[in-house]
Scaffold this motif. Structure first.
Motif, PDB file in Angstrom:
ATOM      1  N   SER A 137      -9.825  30.061 -52.963  1.00  0.00           N
ATOM      2  CA  SER A 137      -8.718  29.132 -53.275  1.00  0.00           C
ATOM      3  C   SER A 137      -8.379  28.160 -52.151  1.00  0.00           C
ATOM      4  CB  SER A 137      -7.437  29.902 -53.623  1.00  0.00           C
ATOM      5  OG  SER A 137      -7.679  30.871 -54.567  1.00  0.00           O
ATOM      6  N   ASN A 138      -9.355  27.813 -51.337  1.00  0.00           N
ATOM      7  CA  ASN A 138      -9.036  26.944 -50.200  1.00  0.00           C
ATOM      8  C   ASN A 138      -9.681  25.569 -50.206  1.00  0.00           C
ATOM      9  OD1 ASN A 138      -7.275  28.392 -48.224  1.00  0.00           O
ATOM     10  ND2 ASN A 138      -8.826  29.955 -48.526  1.00  0.00           N
ATOM     11  N   CYS A 139     -10.738  25.346 -50.985  1.00  0.00           N
ATOM     12  CA  CYS A 139     -11.484  24.094 -50.804  1.00  0.00           C
ATOM     13  C   CYS A 139     -11.385  23.114 -51.978  1.00  0.00           C
ATOM     14  CB  CYS A 139     -12.950  24.403 -50.517  1.00  0.00           C
ATOM     15  SG  CYS A 139     -13.888  24.988 -51.949  1.00  0.00           S
ATOM     16  N   GLY A 140     -11.014  23.592 -53.153  1.00  0.00           N
ATOM     17  CA  GLY A 140     -10.875  22.689 -54.306  1.00  0.00           C
ATOM     18  C   GLY A 140     -12.167  22.351 -55.029  1.00  0.00           C
ATOM     19  N   CYS A 171     -14.006  24.032 -56.942  1.00  0.00           N
ATOM     20  CA  CYS A 171     -14.157  24.660 -58.264  1.00  0.00           C
ATOM     21  C   CYS A 171     -13.126  24.154 -59.271  1.00  0.00           C
ATOM     22  CB  CYS A 171     -13.999  26.163 -58.105  1.00  0.00           C
ATOM     23  SG  CYS A 171     -12.341  26.583 -57.513  1.00  0.00           S
ATOM     24  N   LYS A 193     -18.417  23.686 -58.817  1.00  0.00           N
ATOM     25  CA  LYS A 193     -19.075  24.202 -57.619  1.00  0.00           C
ATOM     26  C   LYS A 193     -18.359  25.416 -57.030  1.00  0.00           C
ATOM     27  CE  LYS A 193     -22.075  20.894 -57.726  1.00  0.00           C
ATOM     28  NZ  LYS A 193     -23.124  21.123 -58.701  1.00  0.00           N
ATOM     29  N   GLN A 194     -19.175  26.286 -56.446  1.00  0.00           N
ATOM     30  CA  GLN A 194     -18.632  27.466 -55.759  1.00  0.00           C
ATOM     31  C   GLN A 194     -18.654  27.170 -54.265  1.00  0.00           C
ATOM     32  OE1 GLN A 194     -20.733  31.095 -56.563  1.00  0.00           O
ATOM     33  NE2 GLN A 194     -18.919  32.314 -56.042  1.00  0.00           N
ATOM     34  N   GLY A 195     -17.482  26.999 -53.694  1.00  0.00           N
ATOM     35  CA  GLY A 195     -17.406  26.716 -52.263  1.00  0.00           C
ATOM     36  C   GLY A 195     -16.897  27.936 -51.538  1.00  0.00           C
ATOM     37  N   CYS A 196     -15.596  27.910 -51.200  1.00  0.00           N
ATOM     38  CA  CYS A 196     -15.023  29.006 -50.402  1.00  0.00           C
ATOM     39  C   CYS A 196     -14.851  30.292 -51.200  1.00  0.00           C
ATOM     40  CB  CYS A 196     -13.671  28.566 -49.873  1.00  0.00           C
ATOM     41  SG  CYS A 196     -12.454  28.278 -51.196  1.00  0.00           S
ATOM     42  N   ASP A 197     -14.625  30.164 -52.504  1.00  0.00           N
ATOM     43  CA  ASP A 197     -14.352  31.319 -53.371  1.00  0.00           C
ATOM     44  C   ASP A 197     -13.037  32.010 -53.019  1.00  0.00           C
ATOM     45  OD1 ASP A 197     -15.509  32.178 -55.661  1.00  0.00           O
ATOM     46  OD2 ASP A 197     -16.835  33.653 -54.747  1.00  0.00           O
ATOM     47  N   CYS A 199     -12.148  29.484 -59.239  1.00  0.00           N
ATOM     48  CA  CYS A 199     -12.663  30.639 -58.475  1.00  0.00           C
ATOM     49  C   CYS A 199     -11.636  31.755 -58.396  1.00  0.00           C
ATOM     50  CB  CYS A 199     -13.093  30.232 -57.068  1.00  0.00           C
ATOM     51  SG  CYS A 199     -11.723  29.843 -55.951  1.00  0.00           S
ATOM     52  N   LEU A 224      -7.820  26.152 -59.920  1.00  0.00           N
ATOM     53  CA  LEU A 224      -8.972  26.583 -59.122  1.00  0.00           C
ATOM     54  C   LEU A 224      -9.670  27.702 -59.894  1.00  0.00           C
ATOM     55  CD1 LEU A 224      -7.195  26.592 -55.647  1.00  0.00           C
ATOM     56  CD2 LEU A 224      -8.756  24.848 -56.582  1.00  0.00           C
TER      57      LEU A 224
HETATM   58  S1  FES Z   1     -14.378  27.613 -54.515  1.00  0.00           S
HETATM   59 FE1  FES Z   1     -13.024  26.881 -52.967  1.00  0.00          FE
HETATM   60  S2  FES Z   1     -11.105  26.754 -54.013  1.00  0.00           S
HETATM   61 FE2  FES Z   1     -12.458  27.630 -55.451  1.00  0.00          FE
END
Ligand code: FES
Ligand code: FES
Length: 134
Positions: free
Chosen positions: A41-44, A46, A35-39, A58, A56
């Protein structure tokens, strides 16, 4: 440029742009569990394994994965389904968007740590954020 990577034990030969991330390439090739979340390196969300270690995707350029082995949730289906069912049984049944990244780290933890303490578990999973709940 052309790269060869092994994804979930199958060879993937593909052309990538120099600035394309591993996340973008994997999703483009159908590994949509990533999944693409924050893009940033903050949410995990990916998280994938690179040569067996969580990274990570992303913030990892696809070209750097040349010759390496990548594992996504699709590659650990049995463990993923087992833990997904557990999450559901425990009431963790929100949207599930963060589950693939979390499960990649939980399964890694289970494989590589013997009887981790609660503190170790909390520290290890601190980088996996859930966006839709507390
Ligand atoms: S998309 Fe959030 S850490 Fe990679
Ligand atoms: S369950 Fe929805 S983002 Fe975590």
């Amino acid at each position: 440029m052309k790269i060869d990577i092994v994804v979930n034990k199958s060879l993937l030969s593909t052309h990538v742009d120099p600035d394309e991330t591993l996340l973008e390439v994997l999703r483009k090739k159908g590994y949509t569990s990533v999944k693409q979340g924050c893009d940033t390196s903050n949410c995990g969300l990916c998280t994938v394994w690179l040569d067996g270690t969580p990274i990570l995707s992303c913030s990892y350029l696809a070209v750097r994965a040349e010759g390496k082995e990548v594992t996504t949730l699709e590659g650990i289906k049995e463990e993923a389904q087992k833990f997904g069912a557990f999450l559901s049984e425990e009431g963790g049944e929100q949207c599930g968007f963060c589950s693939p990244g979390l499960i990649m780290n939980v399964v890694y933890l289970k494989k590589n740590f013997t009887n981790p303490s609660e503190d170790e578990i909390n520290t290890f999973l601190a980088g996996n954020l859930c966006r839709c709940t507390g």
